[in-house]
Design a protein around this motif. Structure first.
Motif, PDB file in Angstrom:
ATOM      1  N   LYS A 295     -11.082   9.750  20.923  1.00 55.64           N
ATOM      2  CA  LYS A 295     -11.949   8.568  21.000  1.00 55.64           C
ATOM      3  C   LYS A 295     -11.561   7.683  22.180  1.00 55.64           C
ATOM      4  CE  LYS A 295     -13.874   4.937  18.037  1.00 55.64           C
ATOM      5  NZ  LYS A 295     -13.792   4.298  16.679  1.00 55.64           N
ATOM      6  N   SER A 296     -10.260   7.624  22.459  1.00 48.70           N
ATOM      7  CA  SER A 296      -9.791   6.874  23.631  1.00 48.70           C
ATOM      8  C   SER A 296     -10.362   7.482  24.903  1.00 48.70           C
ATOM      9  CB  SER A 296      -8.259   6.884  23.685  1.00 48.70           C
ATOM     10  OG  SER A 296      -7.700   6.207  22.581  1.00 48.70           O
ATOM     11  N   ALA A 297     -10.330   8.817  24.991  1.00 51.88           N
ATOM     12  CA  ALA A 297     -10.881   9.495  26.170  1.00 51.88           C
ATOM     13  C   ALA A 297     -12.387   9.283  26.272  1.00 51.88           C
ATOM     14  CB  ALA A 297     -10.567  10.985  26.116  1.00 51.88           C
ATOM     15  N   ARG A 298     -13.055   9.229  25.136  1.00 47.50           N
ATOM     16  CA  ARG A 298     -14.504   9.004  25.146  1.00 47.50           C
ATOM     17  C   ARG A 298     -14.825   7.616  25.707  1.00 47.50           C
ATOM     18  NH1 ARG A 298     -19.551  11.341  25.403  1.00 47.50           N
ATOM     19  NH2 ARG A 298     -21.041  10.312  24.009  1.00 47.50           N
ATOM     20  N   TRP A 299     -14.037   6.603  25.298  1.00 50.00           N
ATOM     21  CA  TRP A 299     -14.246   5.275  25.866  1.00 50.00           C
ATOM     22  C   TRP A 299     -13.885   5.269  27.355  1.00 50.00           C
ATOM     23  CZ3 TRP A 299     -17.098   1.320  25.430  1.00 50.00           C
ATOM     24  CH2 TRP A 299     -16.762   0.097  26.035  1.00 50.00           C
ATOM     25  N   GLY A 300     -12.839   5.997  27.716  1.00 48.66           N
ATOM     26  CA  GLY A 300     -12.492   6.139  29.132  1.00 48.66           C
ATOM     27  C   GLY A 300     -13.630   6.750  29.925  1.00 48.66           C
ATOM     28  N   ASN A 301     -14.269   7.763  29.364  1.00 58.61           N
ATOM     29  CA  ASN A 301     -15.418   8.390  30.031  1.00 58.61           C
ATOM     30  C   ASN A 301     -16.552   7.387  30.219  1.00 58.61           C
ATOM     31  OD1 ASN A 301     -14.279  10.945  30.288  1.00 58.61           O
ATOM     32  ND2 ASN A 301     -15.100  11.680  28.340  1.00 58.61           N
ATOM     33  N   TYR A 302     -16.755   6.531  29.216  1.00 56.89           N
ATOM     34  CA  TYR A 302     -17.830   5.553  29.335  1.00 56.89           C
ATOM     35  C   TYR A 302     -17.537   4.546  30.448  1.00 56.89           C
ATOM     36  CZ  TYR A 302     -21.161   1.865  28.429  1.00 56.89           C
ATOM     37  OH  TYR A 302     -22.152   0.924  28.595  1.00 56.89           O
ATOM     38  N   VAL A 303     -16.306   4.020  30.470  1.00 53.32           N
ATOM     39  CA  VAL A 303     -15.949   3.042  31.503  1.00 53.32           C
ATOM     40  C   VAL A 303     -16.099   3.671  32.887  1.00 53.32           C
ATOM     41  CG1 VAL A 303     -14.162   1.485  32.369  1.00 53.32           C
ATOM     42  CG2 VAL A 303     -14.393   1.849  29.910  1.00 53.32           C
ATOM     43  N   ALA A 304     -15.662   4.932  33.027  1.00 48.24           N
ATOM     44  CA  ALA A 304     -15.804   5.629  34.311  1.00 48.24           C
ATOM     45  C   ALA A 304     -17.274   5.823  34.666  1.00 48.24           C
ATOM     46  CB  ALA A 304     -15.085   6.971  34.260  1.00 48.24           C
ATOM     47  N   SER A 305     -18.113   6.118  33.664  1.00 47.40           N
ATOM     48  CA  SER A 305     -19.541   6.329  33.935  1.00 47.40           C
ATOM     49  C   SER A 305     -20.212   5.049  34.416  1.00 47.40           C
ATOM     50  CB  SER A 305     -20.256   6.854  32.681  1.00 47.40           C
ATOM     51  OG  SER A 305     -20.488   5.822  31.737  1.00 47.40           O
ATOM     52  N   ARG A 306     -19.683   3.907  33.999  1.00 47.53           N
ATOM     53  CA  ARG A 306     -20.240   2.640  34.460  1.00 47.53           C
ATOM     54  C   ARG A 306     -19.790   2.320  35.886  1.00 47.53           C
ATOM     55  NH1 ARG A 306     -24.102   0.157  31.203  1.00 47.53           N
ATOM     56  NH2 ARG A 306     -24.192  -0.919  33.200  1.00 47.53           N
ATOM     57  N   ILE A 307     -18.530   2.623  36.191  1.00 49.28           N
ATOM     58  CA  ILE A 307     -18.027   2.253  37.522  1.00 49.28           C
ATOM     59  C   ILE A 307     -18.686   3.075  38.617  1.00 49.28           C
ATOM     60  CG2 ILE A 307     -16.028   3.795  37.802  1.00 49.28           C
ATOM     61  CD1 ILE A 307     -16.020   0.029  38.483  1.00 49.28           C
ATOM     62  N   VAL A 308     -19.049   4.336  38.333  1.00 53.57           N
ATOM     63  CA  VAL A 308     -19.659   5.153  39.387  1.00 53.57           C
ATOM     64  C   VAL A 308     -21.101   4.753  39.666  1.00 53.57           C
ATOM     65  CG1 VAL A 308     -18.144   7.117  38.906  1.00 53.57           C
ATOM     66  CG2 VAL A 308     -20.417   7.033  37.837  1.00 53.57           C
ATOM     67  N   GLN A 309     -21.634   3.838  38.859  1.00 55.53           N
ATOM     68  CA  GLN A 309     -22.967   3.307  39.123  1.00 55.53           C
ATOM     69  C   GLN A 309     -22.910   1.982  39.878  1.00 55.53           C
ATOM     70  OE1 GLN A 309     -25.842   3.919  35.632  1.00 55.53           O
ATOM     71  NE2 GLN A 309     -23.865   4.251  34.645  1.00 55.53           N
ATOM     72  N   GLU A 310     -21.715   1.604  40.266  1.00 57.32           N
ATOM     73  CA  GLU A 310     -21.515   0.375  41.037  1.00 57.32           C
ATOM     74  C   GLU A 310     -20.969   0.750  42.412  1.00 57.32           C
ATOM     75  OE1 GLU A 310     -21.292  -2.981  39.558  1.00 57.32           O
ATOM     76  OE2 GLU A 310     -21.132  -2.572  37.407  1.00 57.32           O
ATOM     77  N   VAL A 311     -21.130  -0.131  43.379  1.00 59.26           N
ATOM     78  CA  VAL A 311     -20.487   0.042  44.674  1.00 59.26           C
ATOM     79  C   VAL A 311     -19.166  -0.723  44.615  1.00 59.26           C
ATOM     80  CG1 VAL A 311     -20.598  -0.410  47.142  1.00 59.26           C
ATOM     81  CG2 VAL A 311     -22.649   0.319  45.904  1.00 59.26           C
ATOM     82  N   GLY A 312     -18.068   0.022  44.724  1.00 66.49           N
ATOM     83  CA  GLY A 312     -16.760  -0.606  44.631  1.00 66.49           C
ATOM     84  C   GLY A 312     -16.119  -0.370  43.280  1.00 66.49           C
ATOM     85  N   PRO A 313     -14.825  -0.688  43.152  1.00 65.39           N
ATOM     86  CA  PRO A 313     -14.064  -0.364  41.938  1.00 65.39           C
ATOM     87  C   PRO A 313     -14.032  -1.472  40.895  1.00 65.39           C
ATOM     88  CG  PRO A 313     -12.564  -1.076  43.638  1.00 65.39           C
ATOM     89  CD  PRO A 313     -13.937  -1.154  44.236  1.00 65.39           C
ATOM     90  N   LYS A 328     -20.270   4.704  18.280  1.00 58.99           N
ATOM     91  CA  LYS A 328     -20.642   4.835  16.867  1.00 58.99           C
ATOM     92  C   LYS A 328     -20.988   6.262  16.466  1.00 58.99           C
ATOM     93  CE  LYS A 328     -25.469   3.489  17.754  1.00 58.99           C
ATOM     94  NZ  LYS A 328     -26.528   2.483  17.458  1.00 58.99           N
ATOM     95  N   ASP A 329     -21.539   7.051  17.379  1.00 55.11           N
ATOM     96  CA  ASP A 329     -21.945   8.418  17.035  1.00 55.11           C
ATOM     97  C   ASP A 329     -20.908   9.471  17.423  1.00 55.11           C
ATOM     98  OD1 ASP A 329     -24.420   7.537  16.061  1.00 55.11           O
ATOM     99  OD2 ASP A 329     -25.279   7.542  18.072  1.00 55.11           O
ATOM    100  N   PHE A 330     -19.781   9.019  17.944  1.00 58.22           N
ATOM    101  CA  PHE A 330     -18.766   9.982  18.391  1.00 58.22           C
ATOM    102  C   PHE A 330     -17.929  10.460  17.203  1.00 58.22           C
ATOM    103  CE2 PHE A 330     -14.449  10.955  19.982  1.00 58.22           C
ATOM    104  CZ  PHE A 330     -14.768  12.052  20.775  1.00 58.22           C
ATOM    105  N   LYS A 331     -17.808  11.758  17.065  1.00 62.72           N
ATOM    106  CA  LYS A 331     -16.998  12.352  16.002  1.00 62.72           C
ATOM    107  C   LYS A 331     -15.808  13.073  16.625  1.00 62.72           C
ATOM    108  CE  LYS A 331     -20.157  11.149  13.021  1.00 62.72           C
ATOM    109  NZ  LYS A 331     -19.935  10.004  12.122  1.00 62.72           N
ATOM    110  N   ASP A 332     -14.617  12.770  16.131  1.00 70.79           N
ATOM    111  CA  ASP A 332     -13.403  13.430  16.645  1.00 70.79           C
ATOM    112  C   ASP A 332     -13.438  14.917  16.351  1.00 70.79           C
ATOM    113  OD1 ASP A 332     -10.860  11.258  17.184  1.00 70.79           O
ATOM    114  OD2 ASP A 332     -12.719  10.516  16.337  1.00 70.79           O
TER     115      ASP A 332
END
Length: 332
Positions: A295-313, A328-332
């Motif tokens: 679940k931690s990695a899933r949240w990490g994936n989400y944060v990364a998916s947001r940053i690549v839609q921005e210019v800059g870090p 909410k829909d993520f199952k381990d």
């Protein structure tokens, strides 16, 4: 109860961001799309030629980006990097603290704060010219060991293995963390770092590291393997927990020898700079807030998916409070 979720150690660099026409790169004979180390004089020449172009300043550095994104998610962080008593150094401290990160340093009067001129062209590609300045003089004496002991994790960037004093500061942080029950997270940072310091990275991982962060290219370089699953399994034989990003596919998690792939969030990226830093931030937030490793990695994936839609870090949205909705829909 720990005061800080994560205590970060890394280079402290002020990003000077400018949006330019590609002809500027040709005029200055700058290689497009890469990071180049330059001296203060060369960087000054480039900035002088940018005098009519609007520029934005951001506190930066790989581990610093991670701390800022953890704070954005709602975590608590302290960060150690080296700046000096100049305009950029004062800006760096204020900008980090405005982002919600406690920034500590013992400023030197000599030298200049490290800076990175970030030239962004209309295709969203970033070209970086970095003058490391005083950041390379970070040493063991700069590490606040008492504050480190108040943290759940210490997070160290592999870029620090390019200098003797920064190596010593990093290894001191790791060793003191181990002595005091603070978990050690280490990012391999860049394939070039791995290739330069492979044997040292293997030793450090075995001796100190609880959690490894890397991307697939770094994992393949460290392991000597050609298959990503074999690479993450090899690193998993050195450390108990490994997170290896795999681009649009998500991230591999290796815990006690078991490898799983946590899916990512399909997006159309416009700038992948800082994606690894953002992934580490989301994952560390999860690990320090009771999430499972997956679940931690899933949240990490989400944060990364947001940053690549921005210019800059740096994210322009606030993530605090979005975790339940996104996961909410993520199952381990």
């Amino acid at each position: 109860m720990k005061k800080y979720d994560v205590f970060g150690v890394g280079n402290a660099l002020v990003d000077i961001i400018a949006f330019i026409d590609p002809k500027f790169l040709e005029k200055q004979k700058i290689s497009k799309g890469v990071m180049t180390l330059v001296d203060e004089t060369r960087q000054g020449e480039i900035l002088a030629d940018l005098h009519d172009i609007k520029k934005e300043l951001r506190s930066g550095g790989s581990a610093a980006n991670t701390m800022i994104a953890i704070a954005n998610s709602g975590g608590t962080c302290a960060y150690t990097g080296k700046v000096t008593h100049d305009t950029y150094g004062e800006f760096y401290k204020k900008d980090m603290e405005d982002a919600g990160v406690f920034f500590e340093t013992k400023p030197d009067k000599a030298g200049h704060t490290g800076t990175c001129v970030v030239l962004t062209t209309p295709d969203a590609e970033r070209t970086m010219l970095t003058s490391l300045g005083i950041s390379t003089s970070l040493g063991p004496e700069d590490i606040d060991l008492e504050r480190l002991k108040l943290s759940a994790y210490v997070y160290v960037e592999g870029y620090l293995w390019d200098g003797d004093s920064t190596k010593k500061a990093s290894e001191l942080s790791m060793s003191e963390a181990k002595k005091n029950g603070v978990k050690v997270a280490f990012t391999y940072s860049d394939p070039f770092c791995v290739n330069r310091s492979r044997e040292e990275f293997i030793r450090l991982t075995k001796e100190y590291v609880d959690v490894v962060f890397c991307n697939t290219e770094e994992g393949l370089a460290l392991s000597g393997k050609t298959d990503p699953k074999e690479a993450v399994a090899f690193i998993g034989s050195l450390a108990g927990l490994v997170f290896m990003t795999a681009g649009k596919d998500g991230a591999y998690v290796c815990e006690n020898g078991k490898v799983t792939l946590v899916p990512g969030f399909p997006v159309k990226p416009i700038d992948t700079t800082g994606a690894g830093d953002a992934f580490a931030a989301g994952t560390l937030y999860g690990l320090t807030h009771g999430y499972s490793n997956a679940k931690s990695a899933r949240w990490g994936n989400y944060v990364a998916s947001r940053i690549v839609q921005e210019v800059g870090p740096r994210l322009t949205i606030h993530l605090l409070g979005r975790q339940d909705e996104i996961l909410k829909d993520f199952k381990d």
